[in-house]
Write a protein that holds these residues in place. Structure first.
Motif: not given
Length: 113
Positions: A1-27
């Motif tokens: 699950e940890c690897a999937e969360k890290e991957k989700m965060a990387k994907i959101l960072k790549r494809f969105t302009n979300f702030s790190p805080e928003v990415i954390d909440v989304a993940v």
């Protein structure tokens, strides 16, 4: 699950302009809701995406799903099949599915020895 969360965060960072805080909440929200959404019918959450995303953006969703599936080192047949069904719900052509799946060829369970 940890690897999937890290991957989700990387994907959101790549494809969105979300702030790190928003990415954390989304993940965290996605991880919490995964069990409940697992039984949801694809058209219920794909239809709104079809309304707001371009074909290229929907293709990126497929790439992201395959990246998540491969985050544990193997993409099993069941994961690939579910992504294929989602691809249809996203109104994408089979060539989109094949191209997205090709991004994780080294992790496909059928090809692993």
């Amino acid at each position: 699950e940890c690897a999937e969360k890290e991957k989700m965060a990387k994907i959101l960072k790549r494809f969105t302009n979300f702030s790190p805080e928003v990415i954390d909440v989304a993940v965290e929200t996605a991880a919490d809701e995964m069990v409940d959404l697992a039984g949801a019918e694809n058209h219920l959450y794909c239809s709104p995406l079809n309304d707001i995303l371009t074909v290229d953006e929907r293709y990126h969703v497929l790439e992201s799903l395959f990246a998540l599936a491969a985050s544990d080192g193997i993409t099993c047949a069941a994961e690939s099949e579910e992504i294929r069904v989602i691809s249809k719900s996203l109104l994408l052509e089979h060539k989109h599915f094949l191209a997205a799946r090709a991004t994780v060829l080294d992790s496909l369970g059928a090809l692993k020895k």
